[in-house]
Design an enzyme around this catalytic site. Structure first.
Site, PDB file in Angstrom:
ATOM      1  N   ASP A 156      41.013  37.771  44.011  1.00 34.17           N
ATOM      2  CA  ASP A 156      41.376  39.279  43.468  1.00 34.17           C
ATOM      3  C   ASP A 156      40.942  40.320  43.888  1.00 34.17           C
ATOM      4  OD1 ASP A 156      42.847  37.316  41.621  1.00 34.17           O
ATOM      5  OD2 ASP A 156      41.260  36.996  40.267  1.00 34.17           O
ATOM      6  N   HIS A 186      41.480  35.123  36.146  1.00 32.47           N
ATOM      7  CA  HIS A 186      41.950  35.042  37.245  1.00 32.47           C
ATOM      8  C   HIS A 186      43.320  34.478  37.277  1.00 32.47           C
ATOM      9  CE1 HIS A 186      42.296  34.089  41.804  1.00 32.47           C
ATOM     10  NE2 HIS A 186      42.502  32.821  41.400  1.00 32.47           N
TER      11      HIS A 186
END
Length: 346
Positions: A156, A186
């Site tokens: 990310d 996530h």
């Protein structure tokens, strides 16, 4: 001189093989041990043809191979999990969680018994639930240490930094020390990229920030669609995982200032209680500075956020509460019945 052994569990998969290649080339890894139930030995031989001083071994037998891989391991990276092609069969988060837990559960149990002080990094999805799941399994064996259990959310961060660099006039601005913290969880609905706090925030319009945030959140879907739903983000996941592993290795060897955002149990890490109490969650992806023993301290990322980001954190916490509860409950209930249904490959 600190010597570091890194074990990759699930080394025969697409992510595992790409990660193992990068770790083979790392000067900070002294021994690389590869395991899965089918290809690890072949992957190890293949990589052994690349010149390096590092020791490399691979095993596929869970009876004795896994024990050899985990013995004296300093870092264990778990990439094992269901194939991206099987995701369509999972109707709920719980389905995916149970399938992944069946695969990594025995691996966590083995870590607890064979290398109880190792640093464990979970790459397998869903990270938001599998890290709490793993924590419960480790607690059962009295080996849980929040400083040594990480959910890898670096992908990310890598995406956020890459997409931001594309918006800048020169990439040198990114190289000047600007990193993007991505906190929360996530998954698209739980990750919160903090673009308002980057060094070049004043150069971004609110529309650009919104676009960057959305692009970061749907990055995984973008890859899936580009591959005609026949594959996911494997190369970028491997790169991001390598980045985190290498930073932890460098900290273990005594280098200061190594940090990364990662999904952790905050109350067990210095500086984590304040954030845990603020958001009402114990597990959260936050910037962590690494030390020789694992997580040294949590760096508070929530001061100075924009109002939009604060609202996103609130929404993230609502979903994470569900994910964490699912993982924790499954971790407490995990037993022989699930182990019997474990798939033949990981």
């Amino acid at each position: 001189m600190v010597m570091i052994k890194v074990a990759v569990l699930g080394a025969g998969g697409d992510v595992g093989q790409a990660l193992s290649l990068q770790l083979r080339l790392s000067p900070f890894v002294d021994e690389l041990a590869l395991y899965d139930r089918t290809k690890a030995a072949g992957v190890a031989v293949d990589l052994s043809h690349i010149p390096a001083k590092q020791v490399i071994k691979g095993y596929k037998s869970i009876d004795d191979g896994l024990a050899k891989i985990l013995t004296d391991a300093d870092i264990v990276v778990i990439t094992a999990g269901p194939s991206i092609l099987s995701f369509a069969a999972f109707k709920t988060r719980n389905d995916l969680l149970e399938s992944s837990a069946v695969m990594i559960g025995p691996l966590i149990e083995s870590c607890a018994k064979i290398c109880p002080k190792t640093i464990i990094m979970i790459v397998s999805n869903p990270v938001n639930a599998l890290v709490p799941f793993a924590a419960e399994r480790l607690r059962k064996h009295n080996t849980f240490d929040a400083r040594r259990l990480f959910g890898v959310t670096t992908l990310d961060v890598v995406r956020a930094e890459t997409f931001l660099a594309e918006k800048l006039v020169t990439v040198s601005e990114l190289e000047a020390g600007m990193e993007v913290n991505v906190i929360g969880g996530h998954s698209a609905e739980t990750m919160v990229p903090l673009f308002s706090l980057v060094n070049v925030a004043e150069k971004l319009s609110s529309e650009q920030v919104d676009e960057l945030t959305h692009h970061t959140q749907i990055g995984g879907i973008e890859v899936l669609l580009a591959k005609d739903r026949k594959g996911g983000a494997t190369s970028s996941t491997a790169y991001a995982t390598f980045r985190m592993v290498e930073r932890v290795c460098r900290a273990m060897k005594g280098e200061k200032g190594m940090q990364e955002c990662t999904f952790v149990y905050m109350p067990g890490i210095e500086g984590g209680n304040e954030i845990a109490e603020s958001i009402g969650l114990n597990f959260f992806a936050v910037p962590v500075e690494f030390a020789p023993h694992g997580a040294g301290m949590v760096i508070n990322p929530i001061k100075g956020m924009s109002e939009k980001e604060e609202a996103m954190v609130e929404q993230s916490a609502k979903q994470l509460l569900k994910d964490i509860k699912l993982g924790s409950e499954l971790g407490k209930a995990f037993g022989i019945d699930l182990l019997k249904s474990a798939p033949e490959q990981c």
